[in-house]
Scaffold this motif. Structure first.
Motif, PDB file in Angstrom:
ATOM      1  N   ASN A 113       0.833  -1.203   0.000  1.00 39.20           N
ATOM      2  CA  ASN A 113       0.000   0.000   0.000  1.00 39.20           C
ATOM      3  C   ASN A 113       0.865   1.250   0.000  1.00 39.20           C
ATOM      4  O   ASN A 113       1.725   1.417   0.853  1.00 39.20           O
ATOM      5  N   GLY A 114       0.614   2.120  -0.949  1.00 37.59           N
ATOM      6  CA  GLY A 114       1.341   3.384  -0.985  1.00 37.59           C
ATOM      7  C   GLY A 114       2.659   3.318  -1.742  1.00 37.59           C
ATOM      8  O   GLY A 114       3.294   4.347  -1.943  1.00 37.59           O
ATOM      9  N   LEU A 115       3.081   2.119  -2.103  1.00 37.77           N
ATOM     10  CA  LEU A 115       4.337   2.021  -2.859  1.00 37.77           C
ATOM     11  C   LEU A 115       4.082   2.337  -4.329  1.00 37.77           C
ATOM     12  O   LEU A 115       3.035   1.970  -4.876  1.00 37.77           O
ATOM     13  N   ASP A 116       5.034   3.004  -4.937  1.00 45.14           N
ATOM     14  CA  ASP A 116       4.919   3.263  -6.370  1.00 45.14           C
ATOM     15  C   ASP A 116       5.354   1.997  -7.125  1.00 45.14           C
ATOM     16  O   ASP A 116       5.795   1.018  -6.498  1.00 45.14           O
ATOM     17  N   PRO A 117       5.197   1.969  -8.449  1.00 47.68           N
ATOM     18  CA  PRO A 117       5.537   0.750  -9.195  1.00 47.68           C
ATOM     19  C   PRO A 117       6.953   0.257  -8.933  1.00 47.68           C
ATOM     20  O   PRO A 117       7.187  -0.951  -8.785  1.00 47.68           O
ATOM     21  N   ASP A 118       7.902   1.188  -8.833  1.00 42.41           N
ATOM     22  CA  ASP A 118       9.277   0.766  -8.519  1.00 42.41           C
ATOM     23  C   ASP A 118       9.329   0.119  -7.142  1.00 42.41           C
ATOM     24  O   ASP A 118      10.019  -0.885  -6.936  1.00 42.41           O
ATOM     25  N   GLY A 119       8.598   0.721  -6.215  1.00 40.40           N
ATOM     26  CA  GLY A 119       8.579   0.200  -4.850  1.00 40.40           C
ATOM     27  C   GLY A 119       7.953  -1.179  -4.783  1.00 40.40           C
ATOM     28  O   GLY A 119       8.418  -2.049  -4.033  1.00 40.40           O
ATOM     29  N   ILE A 120       6.909  -1.377  -5.570  1.00 38.52           N
ATOM     30  CA  ILE A 120       6.240  -2.685  -5.564  1.00 38.52           C
ATOM     31  C   ILE A 120       7.185  -3.756  -6.126  1.00 38.52           C
ATOM     32  O   ILE A 120       7.289  -4.860  -5.580  1.00 38.52           O
ATOM     33  N   ARG A 121       7.898  -3.395  -7.180  1.00 39.50           N
ATOM     34  CA  ARG A 121       8.842  -4.368  -7.733  1.00 39.50           C
ATOM     35  C   ARG A 121       9.974  -4.652  -6.746  1.00 39.50           C
ATOM     36  O   ARG A 121      10.358  -5.798  -6.550  1.00 39.50           O
ATOM     37  N   TRP A 122      10.427  -3.569  -6.084  1.00 38.19           N
ATOM     38  CA  TRP A 122      11.489  -3.736  -5.069  1.00 38.19           C
ATOM     39  C   TRP A 122      11.004  -4.657  -3.944  1.00 38.19           C
ATOM     40  O   TRP A 122      11.732  -5.550  -3.496  1.00 38.19           O
ATOM     41  N   LEU A 123       9.759  -4.447  -3.508  1.00 41.08           N
ATOM     42  CA  LEU A 123       9.211  -5.258  -2.412  1.00 41.08           C
ATOM     43  C   LEU A 123       9.134  -6.730  -2.816  1.00 41.08           C
ATOM     44  O   LEU A 123       9.511  -7.623  -2.052  1.00 41.08           O
ATOM     45  N   ARG A 124       8.660  -6.949  -4.053  1.00 43.41           N
ATOM     46  CA  ARG A 124       8.539  -8.333  -4.527  1.00 43.41           C
ATOM     47  C   ARG A 124       9.901  -9.028  -4.526  1.00 43.41           C
ATOM     48  O   ARG A 124      10.046 -10.155  -4.045  1.00 43.41           O
ATOM     49  N   GLU A 125      10.889  -8.308  -5.032  1.00 43.39           N
ATOM     50  CA  GLU A 125      12.235  -8.900  -5.096  1.00 43.39           C
ATOM     51  C   GLU A 125      12.815  -9.126  -3.705  1.00 43.39           C
ATOM     52  O   GLU A 125      13.460 -10.136  -3.431  1.00 43.39           O
ATOM     53  N   LEU A 126      12.524  -8.177  -2.804  1.00 41.40           N
ATOM     54  CA  LEU A 126      13.027  -8.317  -1.430  1.00 41.40           C
ATOM     55  C   LEU A 126      12.404  -9.534  -0.758  1.00 41.40           C
ATOM     56  O   LEU A 126      13.114 -10.357  -0.148  1.00 41.40           O
ATOM     57  N   LEU A 127      11.097  -9.669  -0.885  1.00 44.79           N
ATOM     58  CA  LEU A 127      10.419 -10.789  -0.216  1.00 44.79           C
ATOM     59  C   LEU A 127      10.860 -12.122  -0.818  1.00 44.79           C
ATOM     60  O   LEU A 127      11.049 -13.106  -0.094  1.00 44.79           O
ATOM     61  N   ARG A 128      11.058 -12.131  -2.112  1.00 46.79           N
ATOM     62  CA  ARG A 128      11.526 -13.377  -2.748  1.00 46.79           C
ATOM     63  C   ARG A 128      12.936 -13.722  -2.263  1.00 46.79           C
ATOM     64  O   ARG A 128      13.256 -14.880  -1.991  1.00 46.79           O
ATOM     65  N   SER A 129      13.770 -12.684  -2.157  1.00 48.34           N
ATOM     66  CA  SER A 129      15.149 -12.958  -1.722  1.00 48.34           C
ATOM     67  C   SER A 129      15.161 -13.442  -0.275  1.00 48.34           C
ATOM     68  O   SER A 129      15.969 -14.308   0.088  1.00 48.34           O
ATOM     69  N   LEU A 130      14.269 -12.904   0.548  1.00 46.22           N
ATOM     70  CA  LEU A 130      14.197 -13.360   1.940  1.00 46.22           C
ATOM     71  C   LEU A 130      13.762 -14.826   1.993  1.00 46.22           C
ATOM     72  O   LEU A 130      14.289 -15.612   2.789  1.00 46.22           O
ATOM     73  N   ALA A 131      12.805 -15.175   1.144  1.00 50.21           N
ATOM     74  CA  ALA A 131      12.353 -16.570   1.108  1.00 50.21           C
ATOM     75  C   ALA A 131      13.466 -17.477   0.588  1.00 50.21           C
ATOM     76  O   ALA A 131      13.638 -18.600   1.069  1.00 50.21           O
ATOM     77  N   ASP A 132      14.231 -16.978  -0.370  1.00 50.71           N
ATOM     78  CA  ASP A 132      15.338 -17.779  -0.906  1.00 50.71           C
ATOM     79  C   ASP A 132      16.404 -18.058   0.153  1.00 50.71           C
ATOM     80  O   ASP A 132      17.151 -19.026   0.051  1.00 50.71           O
ATOM     81  N   GLU A 133      16.478 -17.155   1.139  1.00 51.37           N
ATOM     82  CA  GLU A 133      17.419 -17.376   2.253  1.00 51.37           C
ATOM     83  C   GLU A 133      16.863 -18.358   3.272  1.00 51.37           C
ATOM     84  O   GLU A 133      17.495 -18.622   4.294  1.00 51.37           O
ATOM     85  N   GLY A 134      15.646 -18.847   3.037  1.00 49.53           N
ATOM     86  CA  GLY A 134      15.048 -19.827   3.939  1.00 49.53           C
ATOM     87  C   GLY A 134      14.041 -19.239   4.904  1.00 49.53           C
ATOM     88  O   GLY A 134      13.492 -19.941   5.761  1.00 49.53           O
ATOM     89  N   ARG A 135      13.774 -17.944   4.767  1.00 49.68           N
ATOM     90  CA  ARG A 135      12.789 -17.333   5.664  1.00 49.68           C
ATOM     91  C   ARG A 135      11.383 -17.567   5.135  1.00 49.68           C
ATOM     92  O   ARG A 135      11.187 -17.880   3.957  1.00 49.68           O
ATOM     93  N   THR A 136      10.433 -17.387   6.021  1.00 43.66           N
ATOM     94  CA  THR A 136       9.033 -17.560   5.652  1.00 43.66           C
ATOM     95  C   THR A 136       8.373 -16.187   5.661  1.00 43.66           C
ATOM     96  O   THR A 136       8.640 -15.377   6.550  1.00 43.66           O
ATOM     97  N   VAL A 137       7.526 -15.953   4.671  1.00 43.45           N
ATOM     98  CA  VAL A 137       6.845 -14.661   4.586  1.00 43.45           C
ATOM     99  C   VAL A 137       5.349 -14.906   4.465  1.00 43.45           C
ATOM    100  O   VAL A 137       4.903 -15.620   3.563  1.00 43.45           O
TER     101      VAL A 137
END
Lengths: 246, 242
Positions: free
Chosen positions: B159-183
């Motif tokens: 919410n409130g993120l611009d398109p760049d922010g949304i893409r950044w968030l997606r990549e961040l959450l995916r990278s966190l999951a790739d490290e073995g974290r759960t989201v």
């Protein structure tokens, strides 16, 4: 626990509420002392005993209690208002632990206000009597008055935090504090002295030697203050542990 | 894979109003799980009950096998950003984060690290009230990331993120999951969730779906949006409380 208390301590002093309340309290105390002296010297050609004047000037600083209570109350209710209380609970290791840390931190906050008020109160007779014929006369009664003032400031801070935890809403909590301080205790003391002197505000007045003849003796006033704080802590703890958070 | 979150028969009623009814689902370790539902569907209420911020009327919710309040070092294992949980009001973002870091017993350098991680390193000194909505979201995410948690619970983080922010968030959450974290992330943005989530939970007061994105969309044969509306049914005007 030390880190948690330190974090709660920082929250209290974050923002501008504390110095606004402190500045207002100092102004009120200065005006009260100045008003008292003006009245004292205007009413009689021979003013009262300088020992009594000295103690009364020191006693005038009891109003810092209200500032300490407001600062502690604002620190608590602000968290309920902005939702930070939920994060505090999540990060603190439990609601009981957080409550304990908050009460320790507001007690420390009250002690800071008490120390500041103590210094100013102790200096006030020399400041206000400067340039007059009378010299301040510090007695044992003055010392006990000063200690009483400092104690009620600490108690006031804890009481403010407990009211904040119980009421949660900042405006409602502050209104409750002001109404109970200015109207309820004093009103009950006039109408039903036997009950009025048992209110927390009148018990505080006993401790700083408020001078009203219907007040409790100091030992009993201390017992009543302890009972109010204990009851407030039990009520606040019960509600804080059970109620949903915003 | 073990269950990180286990929710069984969770119900929350506010008087006559039922916010969540008999909801059960699990979140497996190392997965990104999208929690979907309309406004008032009970997503936030469910997350609040999971974290012990609201008391369930019935049912139970555990994190790493325990109720949150009884989980050892819970604050270090679970990072949270939920709608309604605000900053301390301490002024600058950095000051606010330092207070939370102190609560967690973390050093100030960790604050600088998370500010860097969420792209706010240059703005950490600014007052939070001067932040845009997107910056506040990043700040809330920084707070959730402070303890470097194993599980992230995020409520509408886009919410409130611009398109760049949304893409950044997606990549961040995916990278966190790739490290073995759960989201576990709730969202309205179905297309985003479709891209980032492994599993989906759909709520509309009751549970409508819990399983993999692939199963829900028949391996991409049907859009998530289409399946979502099939499962939640037509919109009706009702009291929203969640």
């Amino acid at each position: 626990m030390r880190d948690l208390v330190a974090a709660e301590w920082r929250k209290i002093w974050a923002g501008r509420a504390w110095w606004g309340a402190a500045a207002a309290a100092v102004l009120m105390c200065v005006m009260a002392d100045a008003g008292f002296l003006q009245q004292e010297f205007a009413s009689a050609p021979e003013p009262s005993d300088t020992r009594e004047i000295t103690s009364t000037l020191v006693q005038g600083w009891f109003m810092v209690e209200l500032a300490a209570a407001v600062v502690a109350m604002v620190a608590v209710t602000r968290e309920f208002g902005n939702g930070a209380i939920s994060r505090s609970v999540l990060l603190s290791g439990g609601r009981g632990r957080l409550l304990a840390a908050k009460l320790i931190a507001v007690t420390g906050c009250g002690a800071v206000f008490a120390l500041g008020a103590g210094v100013l109160a102790a200096a006030s007779p020399w400041v206000f009597l400067a340039g007059r014929a009378q010299e301040p006369e510090w007695t044992a009664t003055t010392t006990w008055t000063l200690l009483g003032v400092m104690l009620v400031i600490v108690v006031g801070a804890v009481w403010g935090a407990l009211l904040g935890l119980l009421i949660r809403h900042q405006v409602a909590a502050i209104l409750t504090l002001l109404i109970s301080t200015w109207l309820v205790g004093e009103g009950l003391l006039r109408l039903l002295p036997e009950i009025g002197r048992l209110t927390i505000d009148e018990a505080m007045a006993s401790v700083y030697r408020g001078g009203h003849e219907d007040l409790l003796s100091i030992p009993w006033a201390l017992v009543v203050l302890a009972a109010w704080i204990l009851a407030g802590t039990i009520a606040a703890r019960t509600l804080f542990l059970r109620r949903d958070l915003p | 894979m073990t269950d990180v979150v286990d929710i069984v028969g969770l119900t929350k009623r506010y008087g006559e109003l039922t916010a969540v009814e008999d909801v059960s689902f699990t979140v497996r370790s190392g997965r990104v799980v999208g929690l979907l539902g309309r406004n008032g569907a009970g997503k936030t209420t469910t997350l609040r009950m999971l974290l012990g911020l609201a008391r369930p009327t019935s049912g139970r919710a555990t994190v790493f096998g325990h109720p949150y309040a009884q989980l050892t070092r819970a604050a270090h294992r679970v990072g949270v950003s939920i709608d309604g949980i605000g900053p301390t009001g301490a002024g600058s973002a950095q000051t606010d984060l330092r207070i939370w870091a102190k609560t967690l017993g973390l050093s100030r350098t960790r604050v600088d690290e998370v500010l860097e991680q969420v792209g706010l390193a240059a703005d950490g000194h600014r007052k939070l009230r001067d932040y845009s909505q997107g910056m506040r979201q990043r700040h809330a995410l920084a707070t959730a990331l402070l303890a470097d948690p194993e599980l992230l619970i995020l409520d509408e983080p886009a919410n409130g993120l611009d398109p760049d922010g949304i893409r950044w968030l997606r990549e961040l959450l995916r990278s966190l999951a790739d490290e073995g974290r759960t989201v576990l992330v709730s969202s309205h943005i179905l297309a985003e969730v479709e891209q980032m989530a492994d599993d989906i939970v759909i709520l509309q007061k009751t549970l409508r779906y819990s399983g993999t994105v692939a199963d829900l969309t028949q391996n991409g044969g049907v859009s998530l949006e289409s399946r979502f509306f099939d499962l939640v049914g037509p919109a009706v005007k009702e009291n929203a409380h969640a």
